[in-house]
Design a protein around this motif. Structure first.
Motif, mmCIF file in Angstrom:
data_model
loop_
_atom_site.group_PDB
_atom_site.id
_atom_site.type_symbol
_atom_site.label_atom_id
_atom_site.label_comp_id
_atom_site.label_asym_id
_atom_site.label_seq_id
_atom_site.Cartn_x
_atom_site.Cartn_y
_atom_site.Cartn_z
ATOM 1 N N ARG A 188 13.326 -8.118 42.426
ATOM 2 C CA ARG A 188 13.753 -9.452 42.026
ATOM 3 C C ARG A 188 13.079 -9.955 40.764
ATOM 4 N N ARG A 189 11.830 -9.627 40.603
ATOM 5 C CA ARG A 189 11.060 -10.325 39.584
ATOM 6 C C ARG A 189 10.737 -9.521 38.327
ATOM 7 N N THR A 190 10.835 -8.204 38.397
ATOM 8 C CA THR A 190 10.366 -7.438 37.239
ATOM 9 C C THR A 190 11.520 -6.973 36.357
ATOM 10 N N THR A 191 11.181 -6.711 35.119
ATOM 11 C CA THR A 191 12.131 -6.155 34.165
ATOM 12 C C THR A 191 12.740 -4.871 34.723
ATOM 13 N N PHE A 192 11.830 -4.036 35.235
ATOM 14 C CA PHE A 192 12.277 -2.756 35.784
ATOM 15 C C PHE A 192 13.333 -2.960 36.871
ATOM 16 N N ARG A 194 15.345 -5.499 37.484
ATOM 17 C CA ARG A 194 16.631 -6.024 37.019
ATOM 18 C C ARG A 194 17.399 -4.948 36.252
ATOM 19 N N GLN A 195 16.638 -4.146 35.488
ATOM 20 C CA GLN A 195 17.284 -3.062 34.748
ATOM 21 C C GLN A 195 17.882 -2.040 35.706
ATOM 22 N N VAL A 197 19.054 -2.541 38.711
ATOM 23 C CA VAL A 197 20.285 -3.051 39.302
ATOM 24 C C VAL A 197 21.424 -3.016 38.283
ATOM 25 N N ALA A 198 21.116 -3.387 37.041
ATOM 26 C CA ALA A 198 22.151 -3.390 35.999
ATOM 27 C C ALA A 198 22.670 -1.976 35.758
ATOM 28 N N ILE B 360 28.043 -6.591 33.255
ATOM 29 C CA ILE B 360 27.515 -5.996 34.478
ATOM 30 C C ILE B 360 28.128 -6.848 35.585
ATOM 31 N N LEU B 363 26.373 -8.930 38.502
ATOM 32 C CA LEU B 363 25.214 -9.762 38.202
ATOM 33 C C LEU B 363 25.680 -11.123 37.688
ATOM 34 N N LEU B 374 15.476 -8.710 28.252
ATOM 35 C CA LEU B 374 14.502 -8.743 29.348
ATOM 36 C C LEU B 374 13.068 -8.407 28.933
ATOM 37 N N SER B 378 9.555 -11.026 29.279
ATOM 38 C CA SER B 378 8.660 -10.634 30.360
ATOM 39 C C SER B 378 7.230 -10.558 29.874
ATOM 40 N N GLY B 381 5.725 -6.785 32.398
ATOM 41 C CA GLY B 381 6.816 -6.249 33.199
ATOM 42 C C GLY B 381 7.410 -7.227 34.192
ATOM 43 N N VAL B 382 6.834 -8.426 34.278
ATOM 44 C CA VAL B 382 7.380 -9.418 35.197
ATOM 45 C C VAL B 382 8.186 -10.429 34.380
ATOM 46 N N VAL B 383 9.422 -10.638 34.812
ATOM 47 C CA VAL B 383 10.296 -11.527 34.067
ATOM 48 C C VAL B 383 9.816 -12.969 34.211
#
Lengths: 321, 554
Positions: A188-192, A194-195, A197-198, B360, B363, B374, B378, B381-383
């Motif tokens: 939910r929270r990290t760039t990784f 979200r990437q 899921v995309a 996408i 989303l 993104l 961030s 690494g945390v958005v």
């Protein structure tokens, strides 16, 4: 006449399906729990619950990694074999202490995941084929490392990890719970996350948007490998023996079942971590309830099959634009 | 009864009259008449969405017309499926060779009607007959080899032979040459001529005008679901043909169009270009394409379908691998060629296919907008939700994206709003160069005008913009300068006053025939003896029927 009245129920059906997809697994878990307690009140005794948690923890760990992989429109069949590999090296390194054994196991899990990820991301082999070959090869490797017989493990730290409880909850379950929490945050929270899921939803668009598609894919398989290896070490600790020929067998199927029952679509683009937790618990409980009421294993399997079919049916997206 | 069904003129093998077909209320075909004479090669042309494919599908029984009739040999027919049409003598060869690649050539040729003996397939006879049939079309291959080991041209010839085997009266070819080498095209042409001699009528769909003039007798031009012209192709000037396709009268130069672009040209900052592409070459697609984009200008990329416009944009951002060529951003070469590297250098591309290469779908609007940004939003690494919300809110406002909120699923939005979401995805990266591939295709009029004025504003802010559009008006009015592509070559540059419909049509019509793999530009005449084309370029006039199609290992 029928054609006029048809639109009403059809709309309702879509909504029911939506609700079922989103909350079905939680509702089913609650109903199952109530039924189980209704049939036999001893089900709520702490001792029974602990037994269930001991059994569900490794499955859940593996399922978490599987959920991430499935979120990228992939699948990881090698998880059971990685459990065996992790188990096989424990007797070799446990003499140095619990941590070195754990570290070596996790490292091997990561390496196995990296190999699978590289096959998928770089060589573009279909995930099911790539991890199938890995599953066969890694299981073979585990048996070579360990030999064919089970080896006892008596290191106290490891045995404690597999059998002790903290605040009434098994340590294994704590570990699985923490990992679930971390996985949820990761998604939910990290760039990784979200990437990930995309990429699972639309890989081509993600690539054109400059996302590091290969890196994300490889990392996902590495995470799956590490979580499986962790599950393997816990299984060894719980059983006090390393038996690569038998440990982790069918685990890939249990994990996929938990993920699917938890509402994560196999088509990728969505990862439901809490759903996966509920899915793993649900499958554990249904087996336990049936077993405790002396239903033969064969029937239990048939019930599980029906649940899987229903879960996949319910998770199908229909009428999308 | 047969009498009254007979075609009054009696000279058409296939006659379509008054056909309407609509999908979900949108007219795909409107009162279409189409007549095919025996032994003629009839070109069917039109831009994307003109209704060619729908017409072909009506003829071949894939669709049934809403109204109107299809007559074959004077008898009214109502094909319920492609098999019925095939049995009646209408064969179709599709763009992608639709045979079974792993089966042998002979098996493919006789698929479904293998010669039998004692109930089993008589393989010996099948192979003998297959070799004989293919030999007649100048294809000399081992018929027992799997089809996929043949070159594409030979595969297409097998498809053709198969189509004609089934006692065809009419053969429909949909872009048959799109994947062929020049000499394979010649072989195809000689086969078509042979079909003509046998009295078979051919419908030839292609975007390559040179081929149409080389092989076709008559032409039917479609636009927006209607037939706008039918007649002898020799009597139709190239320029006129193009203007018919695009729906622009050559003489009508309008003072003011219907686009939302400001009529003033942008003040172009001269000096160093922000993007400079040199000699981009992609086999079969692009040949030595070079172009510069300066800050604050909109460079249009003109050309017909298949000219290599999208490929040029994709080659620039590294989404399409190039065989040669380089791209410089503000004088610095882009070494690694990938979309990610291009984005880091400040070059972004709005892809043509919104659904497959843009959104996408599952989303939210928020995530779709912030997707490419993104890493910038961030920390460790945390958005950062706060930063993400701010950017998303800013761009939803600035581009007037209509959604119930940032959390709405992007696939629930209208096409125009999806397009704006994608624009926002790129703009929040603060790019230097924006490549727009059909930015207003498939979106409603209001959104179209909004997108056009956004493009204007961006250029005014100093962005370099490359605009690809099949909408001629949009291209002309939106661009400060137009680079014209044809068959993968740059064939013209329009600047200043020359940026007009006439100028564009002129340049397209007068450009000489080319193939993307031709090694030489027309200005540099000389023996065409590139490595890919050892025997020179055989054009109309030579008789390649004698020359067998070169087999190629793939």
């Amino acid at each position: 006449m029928t054609s006029l009245t048809w639109t009403g129920p059809a709309l309702d059906r879509a909504r029911v399906r939506r609700l079922l997809q989103d909350y079905g697994v939680y509702a089913a878990l609650a109903v199952l729990f109530v039924v189980a307690v209704g049939l036999d009140t001893s089900f709520v005794q702490m001792s029974n619950i602990r037994v269930q948690l001991f059994q569900v923890a490794p499955t859940l760990l593996v399922a978490l990694g599987m959920a991430l992989v499935i979120g990228t429109e992939g699948i990881d069949l090698s998880v059971g074999a990685v459990i065996a590999l992790a188990a096989s090296v424990v007797p070799l390194y446990v003499g140095y202490g619990m941590l070195p054994a754990l570290a070596v196991s996790l490292l091997l899990g990561a390496v196995s995941g990296a190999v699978g990820g590289a096959m998928v991301a770089l060589a573009r082999i279909q995930p099911i084929v790539a991890t199938l070959s890995l599953m066969i090869g890694v299981r073979g490797l585990a048996e070579i490392v360990n030999g064919n017989s089970a080896k006892p493990v008596t290191q106290s730290g490891l045995l404690d990890l597999g059998s002790q409880s903290v605040a009434g909850i098994p340590e294994m379950a704590w570990i699985a719970g923490i990992c679930a929490l971390l996985t949820g945050l990761l998604v939910r929270r990290t760039t990784f996350g979200r990437q990930l899921v995309a990429i699972g939803d639309n890989r081509q668009a993600s690539r054109l948007s400059g996302l590091p598609v290969r890196r994300v894919l490889i990392t996902v398989y590495v995470i799956s490998g590490v979580l499986s290896a962790l599950a393997g070490v816990l299984i060894v600790g719980h059983g006090a023996e390393a038996d690569p020929a038998n440990q982790g067998l069918n685990m890939e199927l249990n994990a996929i079942t938990a993920v699917v029952v938890g509402g994560t679509p196999l088509s990728g683009g969505r990862v439901r971590v809490l759903g996966t937790v509920a899915g793993a618990l649900f499958m554990q409980l249904i087996t336990a309830v049936l077993t405790q009421h002396n239903v033969h294993t064969s029937y239990t399997q048939i019930v599980e099959a029906a649940i899987i079919c229903f879960a996949v049916y319910a998770s199908q997206e229909r009428g999308t634009r | 009864m047969v009498q009254q069904d007979l075609d009054p003129r009696g000279d058409s093998v296939l006659e379509v009259s008054g056909v309407h077909k609509s999908f979900a209320g949108v007219h795909a075909l409107r009162d279409v008449d189409f007549a095919l004479r025996p032994a003629e090669v009839h070109a069917l042309i039109g831009e994307n969405g003109a209704g060619k494919s729908t017409l072909i599908k009506v003829i071949t029984g894939v669709y049934r017309p809403d109204s109107g009739t299809v007559r074959l040999d004077g008898r009214e027919r109502d094909f319920r499926n492609p098999l019925e049409a095939q049995a009646a003598g209408i064969s179709t060869i599709y763009q992608e060779v639709n045979l079974v690649p792993l089966m042998s050539v002979a098996r493919n040729l006789f698929l479904g009607r293998e010669p039998r003996r004692f109930g089993l397939v008589d393989v010996g006879r099948m192979n003998r007959e297959a070799a004989e049939v293919l030999g007649r079309y100048g294809v000399d291959v081992d018929v027992t080899r799997p089809l996929r080991t043949l070159g594409l041209g030979a595969q297409q010839m097998v498809a053709l032979a198969r189509a004609v085997q089934i006692d065809a009266r009419v053969v429909i070819m949909d872009e048959p040459t799109s994947s062929l080498e020049p000499r394979e095209v010649e072989t195809l042409f000689s086969v078509i001529r042979r079909l003509k001699e046998q009295g078979i009528a051919v419908v030839y769909v292609s975007h390559r005008l040179d081929e149409l003039y080389a092989i076709c007798d008559r032409v039917t031009v479609m636009r927006d679901g209607e037939v706008v012209h039918t007649g002898e192709i020799a009597q139709l000037e190239r320029l006129r043909l193009i203007s018919l396709m695009l729906g622009r009268e050559m003489a009508t130069v309008r003072d003011k169009g219907t686009t939302a672009f400001d009529t003033d040209r942008h003040e172009r900052q001269t000096g160093r270009p922000v993007l400079s592409a040199e000699g981009l070459t992609v086999r079969h697609r692009l040949h030595d394409v070079s172009l510069d984009i300066h800050p604050g200008e909109v460079v249009g990329l003109g050309g017909l379908l298949g000219a290599g416009r999208s490929e040029t944009a994709k080659a620039i951002v590294g989404a399409l691998g190039t065989d040669a060529g380089s791209v410089e951003i503000e004088g610095k070469p882009l070494h690694r060629r990938s979309p990610a590297a291009a984005i880091r250098a400040g070059v972004v591309m709005l892809a043509e296919d919104r659904k497959a290469e843009g959104i996408i779908p599952n989303l939210s609007v928020r995530e779709n907008i912030s997707l490419a940004a993104l890493p910038r939003l961030s920390r460790a690494g945390v958005v950062s939700q706060a930063k993400q919300d701010e950017v998303v809110r800013l761009f939803m406002e600035r581009l007037r994206i209509k959604a119930s909120g940032p959390d709405q699923k992007v696939s629930d939005l209208s096409g125009g709003n999806q397009q704006k979401v994608l624009l926002a995805r790129w703009l929040c990266l603060n790019p230097k160069v924006l490549l727009l591939d059909e930015p207003t295709r498939g979106i409603d009029v209001g959104a179209k005008a909004e997108v056009q004025s956004i493009i204007d504003e961006l250029a005014a802010d100093g962005l370099g913009v490359l605009l690809i559009s099949s909408d001629l008006e949009e291209l002309i009015e939106g661009s400060d300068r137009v680079v014209i592509l044809k068959d993968g070559h740059v064939v013209g540059n329009l600047d200043g006053e020359d940026v007009s419909e006439d100028g564009l049509l002129d340049a397209l019509a007068t450009a000489p025939p080319l193939s993307p793999d031709d090694p030489d530009l027309p200005e540099q005449p000389g023996p065409a003896t590139g490595p890919e084309n050892p025997g020179g370029t055989p054009r109309a006039g030579s008789d390649p029927a004698a020359a067998p199609v070169k087999e190629k290992q793939r």
